[in-house]
Design a protein around this motif. Structure first.
Motif, short mmCIF file in Angstrom:
data_model
loop_
_atom_site.label_atom_id
_atom_site.label_comp_id
_atom_site.label_asym_id
_atom_site.label_seq_id
_atom_site.Cartn_x
_atom_site.Cartn_y
_atom_site.Cartn_z
N MET A 1 0.83 -1.20 0.00
CA MET A 1 0.00 0.00 0.00
C MET A 1 0.87 1.26 0.00
O MET A 1 0.60 2.21 -0.74
CB MET A 1 -0.93 -0.01 1.22
N LEU A 2 1.93 1.27 0.81
CA LEU A 2 2.83 2.43 0.86
C LEU A 2 3.55 2.62 -0.47
O LEU A 2 3.75 3.76 -0.92
CB LEU A 2 3.85 2.28 1.99
N ALA A 3 3.95 1.53 -1.09
CA ALA A 3 4.61 1.61 -2.39
C ALA A 3 3.66 2.19 -3.45
O ALA A 3 4.06 3.03 -4.26
CB ALA A 3 5.11 0.23 -2.82
N GLN A 4 2.41 1.77 -3.41
CA GLN A 4 1.43 2.30 -4.35
C GLN A 4 1.19 3.79 -4.12
O GLN A 4 1.13 4.56 -5.07
CB GLN A 4 0.12 1.52 -4.25
N LYS A 5 1.06 4.20 -2.87
CA LYS A 5 0.82 5.61 -2.55
C LYS A 5 1.99 6.50 -2.95
O LYS A 5 1.79 7.61 -3.39
CB LYS A 5 0.55 5.79 -1.05
N SER A 6 3.19 5.98 -2.78
CA SER A 6 4.38 6.80 -3.01
C SER A 6 4.94 6.67 -4.42
O SER A 6 5.69 7.55 -4.86
CB SER A 6 5.47 6.43 -2.01
N GLY A 7 4.63 5.58 -5.10
CA GLY A 7 5.21 5.34 -6.41
C GLY A 7 6.64 4.81 -6.34
O GLY A 7 7.34 4.76 -7.33
N ILE A 8 7.08 4.42 -5.15
CA ILE A 8 8.42 3.87 -4.94
C ILE A 8 8.31 2.34 -4.95
O ILE A 8 7.46 1.79 -4.25
CB ILE A 8 9.02 4.33 -3.60
N PRO A 9 9.15 1.64 -5.72
CA PRO A 9 9.13 0.17 -5.68
C PRO A 9 9.32 -0.35 -4.24
O PRO A 9 10.04 0.26 -3.45
CB PRO A 9 10.31 -0.24 -6.56
N GLU A 10 8.67 -1.47 -3.94
CA GLU A 10 8.66 -1.99 -2.57
C GLU A 10 10.06 -2.17 -1.99
O GLU A 10 10.30 -1.80 -0.84
CB GLU A 10 7.89 -3.32 -2.51
N GLU A 11 10.98 -2.73 -2.75
CA GLU A 11 12.34 -2.97 -2.25
C GLU A 11 13.03 -1.64 -1.91
O GLU A 11 13.68 -1.51 -0.88
CB GLU A 11 13.15 -3.75 -3.28
N GLU A 12 12.89 -0.66 -2.78
CA GLU A 12 13.50 0.65 -2.54
C GLU A 12 12.82 1.35 -1.36
O GLU A 12 13.48 2.00 -0.55
CB GLU A 12 13.40 1.52 -3.80
N LEU A 13 11.52 1.17 -1.24
CA LEU A 13 10.77 1.78 -0.13
C LEU A 13 11.26 1.26 1.21
O LEU A 13 11.54 2.05 2.12
CB LEU A 13 9.27 1.52 -0.29
N THR A 14 11.39 -0.06 1.34
CA THR A 14 11.86 -0.61 2.63
C THR A 14 13.30 -0.17 2.91
O THR A 14 13.65 0.08 4.06
CB THR A 14 11.75 -2.14 2.69
N LYS A 15 14.11 -0.04 1.85
CA LYS A 15 15.48 0.44 2.03
C LYS A 15 15.47 1.87 2.57
O LYS A 15 16.17 2.19 3.54
CB LYS A 15 16.24 0.38 0.71
#
Length: 149
Positions: free
Chosen positions: A106-120
């Protein structure tokens, strides 16, 4: 909520880009992410009463986030972020596992950041942000948080 934006930006060395700021805002400003589903609503001794508005919403989000991370095995790590000592680091994989795939997605979708990059990115900035939001070694009261915003 520019006070929150300023607080989040100042907590991250080098600043925070708008996409990550969107993800952090969604993660912190609403306790709704941590209600129902797989989130346990058991209150911890340090949790504060919350509402869904203003500073209370942020407290619900922050308290819910900390509870979720503690339940995900990061209790000692999050205690270091809230406490007054050195912040322990968290690995992106640990953070992703503790938050769970549905929240990360959900956070990746809201931000447009890929999941792996988002968690990083979250693993790099979240310790400092939680530290800034808990300057007295505990969750602030709604009144204390309102004064800071």
């Amino acid at each position: 909520m520019s006070g929150l934006d300023d607080m989040l930006r100042s907590a991250a060395p080098g600043g925070i880009g708008k996409p990550l700021l969107l993800a952090l805002g969604a993660l912190l400003a609403s306790g709704a992410l941590f209600r129902g589903g797989d989130a346990d609503q058991t209150a911890s001794p340090k949790s504060q009463p919350t509402s869904d508005e203003g500073a209370g919403g942020l407290l619900g989000g922050l308290g819910g986030l900390l509870n979720k991370l503690q339940q995900g095995g990061l209790g000692d790590v999050t205690k270091s972020w809230v406490g007054t000592g050195q912040n322990q680091p968290v690995a992106p994989g640990q953070l992703g596992s503790a938050l769970g795939p549905s929240i990360i997605k959900m956070l990746a979708q809201k931000s447009g950041i890929p999941e792996e990059e988002l968690t990083k990115q979250l693993s790099q900035v979240l310790p400092g942000i939680v530290d800034k939001l808990t300057p007295n070694g505990r969750l602030p009261t709604a009144a204390e948080l309102s004064q800071r915003m």
